[in-house]
Enzyme design. Structure first.
Site, PDB file in Angstrom:
ATOM      1  N   TYR A  50       2.715  -1.326 -14.142  1.00 21.39           N
ATOM      2  CA  TYR A  50       1.526  -0.852 -13.423  1.00 21.39           C
ATOM      3  C   TYR A  50       0.571  -0.084 -14.352  1.00 21.39           C
ATOM      4  CZ  TYR A  50       4.350  -1.598  -9.133  1.00 21.39           C
ATOM      5  OH  TYR A  50       5.143  -2.123  -8.139  1.00 21.39           O
ATOM      6  N   LEU A 190       2.528  -3.528   4.451  1.00 24.80           N
ATOM      7  CA  LEU A 190       1.327  -3.689   5.292  1.00 24.80           C
ATOM      8  C   LEU A 190       0.579  -4.968   4.943  1.00 24.80           C
ATOM      9  CD1 LEU A 190       0.109   0.035   5.042  1.00 24.80           C
ATOM     10  CD2 LEU A 190       1.519  -1.014   6.834  1.00 24.80           C
ATOM     11  N   SER A 232      -1.619   3.718  -0.141  1.00 28.06           N
ATOM     12  CA  SER A 232      -3.010   3.907   0.277  1.00 28.06           C
ATOM     13  C   SER A 232      -3.656   4.870  -0.694  1.00 28.06           C
ATOM     14  CB  SER A 232      -3.108   4.463   1.700  1.00 28.06           C
ATOM     15  OG  SER A 232      -4.482   4.691   1.989  1.00 28.06           O
ATOM     16  N   ARG A 237      -4.920   7.987   5.520  1.00 30.39           N
ATOM     17  CA  ARG A 237      -4.006   6.861   5.747  1.00 30.39           C
ATOM     18  C   ARG A 237      -2.648   7.135   5.095  1.00 30.39           C
ATOM     19  NH1 ARG A 237      -8.944   4.197   5.446  1.00 30.39           N
ATOM     20  NH2 ARG A 237      -8.855   3.684   3.224  1.00 30.39           N
ATOM     21  N   ASN A 241       0.737   6.974   7.258  1.00 29.06           N
ATOM     22  CA  ASN A 241       1.755   5.997   6.855  1.00 29.06           C
ATOM     23  C   ASN A 241       3.134   6.625   6.656  1.00 29.06           C
ATOM     24  OD1 ASN A 241      -0.213   4.039   6.894  1.00 29.06           O
ATOM     25  ND2 ASN A 241      -0.441   3.905   4.664  1.00 29.06           N
TER      26      ASN A 241
HETATM   27  N1  LIG Z   1       8.752  -4.560  -6.626  1.00 29.69           N
HETATM   28  C1  LIG Z   1       7.679  -5.320  -6.597  1.00 29.69           C
HETATM   29  O1  LIG Z   1       7.682  -6.446  -7.109  1.00 29.69           O
HETATM   30  C2  LIG Z   1       6.424  -4.812  -5.959  1.00 29.69           C
HETATM   31  C3  LIG Z   1       5.349  -5.692  -5.733  1.00 29.69           C
HETATM   32  C4  LIG Z   1       4.210  -5.192  -5.109  1.00 29.69           C
HETATM   33  C5  LIG Z   1       4.145  -3.862  -4.729  1.00 29.69           C
HETATM   34  N2  LIG Z   1       5.188  -3.009  -4.989  1.00 29.69           N
HETATM   35  C6  LIG Z   1       5.135  -1.572  -4.600  1.00 29.69           C
HETATM   36  O2  LIG Z   1       4.935  -1.500  -3.201  1.00 29.69           O
HETATM   37  C7  LIG Z   1       3.806  -0.674  -2.937  1.00 29.69           C
HETATM   38  C8  LIG Z   1       3.113  -1.103  -1.655  1.00 29.69           C
HETATM   39  O3  LIG Z   1       2.717  -2.450  -1.711  1.00 29.69           O
HETATM   40  P1  LIG Z   1       1.189  -2.917  -1.845  1.00 29.69           P
HETATM   41  O4  LIG Z   1       0.415  -1.816  -2.437  1.00 29.69           O
HETATM   42  O5  LIG Z   1       1.196  -4.233  -2.505  1.00 29.69           O
HETATM   43  O6  LIG Z   1       0.745  -3.208  -0.348  1.00 29.69           O
HETATM   44  P2  LIG Z   1       0.676  -2.427   1.051  1.00 29.69           P
HETATM   45  O7  LIG Z   1       1.280  -1.076   0.962  1.00 29.69           O
HETATM   46  O8  LIG Z   1       1.203  -3.386   2.055  1.00 29.69           O
HETATM   47  O9  LIG Z   1      -0.871  -2.337   1.316  1.00 29.69           O
HETATM   48  C9  LIG Z   1      -1.745  -1.505   0.615  1.00 29.69           C
HETATM   49  C10 LIG Z   1      -3.148  -1.833   1.078  1.00 29.69           C
HETATM   50  O10 LIG Z   1      -3.256  -1.578   2.492  1.00 29.69           O
HETATM   51  C11 LIG Z   1      -4.298  -0.664   2.753  1.00 29.69           C
HETATM   52  N3  LIG Z   1      -3.792   0.309   3.739  1.00 29.69           N
HETATM   53  C12 LIG Z   1      -2.866   1.263   3.531  1.00 29.69           C
HETATM   54  N4  LIG Z   1      -2.650   1.954   4.659  1.00 29.69           N
HETATM   55  C13 LIG Z   1      -3.441   1.427   5.603  1.00 29.69           C
HETATM   56  C14 LIG Z   1      -3.659   1.729   6.961  1.00 29.69           C
HETATM   57  N5  LIG Z   1      -2.994   2.734   7.552  1.00 29.69           N
HETATM   58  N6  LIG Z   1      -4.561   0.979   7.631  1.00 29.69           N
HETATM   59  C15 LIG Z   1      -5.261  -0.018   7.014  1.00 29.69           C
HETATM   60  N7  LIG Z   1      -5.083  -0.346   5.707  1.00 29.69           N
HETATM   61  C16 LIG Z   1      -4.189   0.375   5.004  1.00 29.69           C
HETATM   62  C17 LIG Z   1      -4.610   0.010   1.438  1.00 29.69           C
HETATM   63  O11 LIG Z   1      -5.989   0.296   1.355  1.00 29.69           O
HETATM   64  P3  LIG Z   1      -6.507   1.824   1.129  1.00 29.69           P
HETATM   65  O12 LIG Z   1      -6.026   2.193  -0.243  1.00 29.69           O
HETATM   66  O13 LIG Z   1      -7.971   1.694   1.235  1.00 29.69           O
HETATM   67  O14 LIG Z   1      -5.895   2.644   2.228  1.00 29.69           O
HETATM   68  C18 LIG Z   1      -4.221  -1.034   0.410  1.00 29.69           C
HETATM   69  O15 LIG Z   1      -5.304  -1.917   0.175  1.00 29.69           O
HETATM   70  C19 LIG Z   1       2.930  -0.821  -4.203  1.00 29.69           C
HETATM   71  O16 LIG Z   1       1.972   0.207  -4.301  1.00 29.69           O
HETATM   72  C20 LIG Z   1       3.991  -0.796  -5.261  1.00 29.69           C
HETATM   73  O17 LIG Z   1       4.378   0.547  -5.535  1.00 29.69           O
HETATM   74  C21 LIG Z   1       6.323  -3.488  -5.584  1.00 29.69           C
END
Ligand SMILES: NC(=O)c1ccc[n+]([C@@H]2O[C@H](COP(=O)([O-])OP(=O)(O)OC[C@H]3O[C@@H](n4cnc5c(N)ncnc54)[C@H](OP(=O)(O)O)[C@@H]3O)[C@@H](O)[C@H]2O)c1
Length: 275
Positions: A50, A190, A232, A237, A241
């Site tokens: 990252y 999410l 987020s 948020r 969350n």
């Molecule tokens: N192990 C792996 O291979 C792997 C892969 C991907 C991710 N990850 C980890 O998992 C974490 C989470 O996954 P992710 O970031 O891909 O996706 P996520 O948590 O499903 O979604 C994040 C997105 O959703 C929005 N969001 C967050 N809370 C919200 C709410 N209450 N209402 C509406 N929209 C909301 C955020 O926008 P805003 O910022 O504008 O709120 C952001 O764009 C990552 O940050 C990372 O640490 C691990």
């Protein structure tokens, strides 16, 4: 806000909800982690790939929180897998984080065609014995990958971080991983806000409970026995969350989320490669 913990097979406790840091970097990442810590998060999820371990480390220092209260996860990237290189990669992550141990170290992807994940895990077991890693884990591992590292080391990974969300419920995979004694931690819970938060059944449950659709989705995962690392960049948020423990979904609410149409994952761990 107090976030409950789950006791891992290492004897250490991990918060059920943590803060995911991808894709933030630099000062934006530090500020977001500081806001998350102020909201009550104690688990911070980062990864070598990252490019934000330095920013996470800065937030840990600036927060003034005792190290023992924090749970820092980072991950071994594909290009560093193997004997010798795993140790060097962890040491470099610790240097960037400014920490002398990580709470949880994950192999980011198994990369079965590369064939180095069992060697990497064996080296992680050495680093665990030396105290540089508190708890051993994996990410995106299918049951056959877990079986291979257990056969190599005798140590069951405490955590498998997997893509799990309403459109990718992966019930069979989750049951198999949990059945072996590994806690599942859902990434992209999410679905990166690409539509599922507008699902009619999820919105109806949220309206009735007076919470957000995101809280319904995260609570559905927690009630299925998973842990979560939503991201987020917005403090409001972030707070919502993690505020998942003052309400409960009914059987009907659970069924509403279970009924979301299933989609295949784009990143299949059997074939996905990233380094
Ligand atoms: N192990 C792996 O291979 C792997 C892969 C991907 C991710 N990850 C980890 O998992 C974490 C989470 O996954 P992710 O970031 O891909 O996706 P996520 O948590 O499903 O979604 C994040 C997105 O959703 C929005 N969001 C967050 N809370 C919200 C709410 N209450 N209402 C509406 N929209 C909301 C955020 O926008 P805003 O910022 O504008 O709120 C952001 O764009 C990552 O940050 C990372 O640490 C691990």
């Amino acid at each position: 806000m107090q976030i409950p913990t789950v006791t891992l097979n290492s004897g250490h406790r991990m918060p059920v909800a943590g803060y995911g840091t991808w894709p933030l970097q630099g000062r934006a990442a530090t500020d977001a982690v500081l806001a998350a810590l102020a909201a009550g998060y104690r688990l911070v999820d980062t990864a070598a790939s990252y490019g934000n371990e330095d920013a996470v480390g800065a937030a840990v220092r600036e927060s003034g929180l005792p190290r023992a209260e924090l749970f820092v996860t980072t991950k071994l990237r594909g290009s560093d897998q193997g004997r010798g290189s795993t140790r060097a990669a962890l040491e470099a992550s610790l240097e960037r984080l400014g920490l002398d141990y990580v709470d949880l170290y994950l192999i980011h992807w198994p990369l079965p065609a590369v064939g180095r994940y069992t060697d990497s895990y064996a080296e992680m077991a050495d680093l665990h014995r030396e105290g540089l890693i508190r708890t051993l884990g994996v990410s995106n591992f299918l049951p056959e990958h877990i079986a291979a590292v257990v056969a190599e080391t005798g140590i069951v990974p405490a955590v498998d971080q997997l893509q799990v969300s309403p459109s990718h419920a992966r019930a069979g995979l989750v049951a198999a991983v949990r059945g072996g004694g590994t806690v599942v931690q859902a990434w992209s819970p999410l679905e990166r806000n690409t539509g599922v938060l507008g699902n009619a059944g999820i919105v109806a449950a949220a309206d009735r409970l007076g919470v957000t659709p995101a809280q319904v989705v995260l609570r559905w995962l927690v009630q299925r026995g998973l842990t979560v690392v939503p991201h987020s960049s917005d403090p409001g948020r972030q707070r919502a969350n993690a505020d998942l423990f003052g309400f409960e979904l009914t059987g009907e609410d659970m069924t509403a989320v279970d009924s979301v149409a299933q989609l295949p994952v784009k990143q299949d761990p059997a074939t996905w490669e990233e380094f």
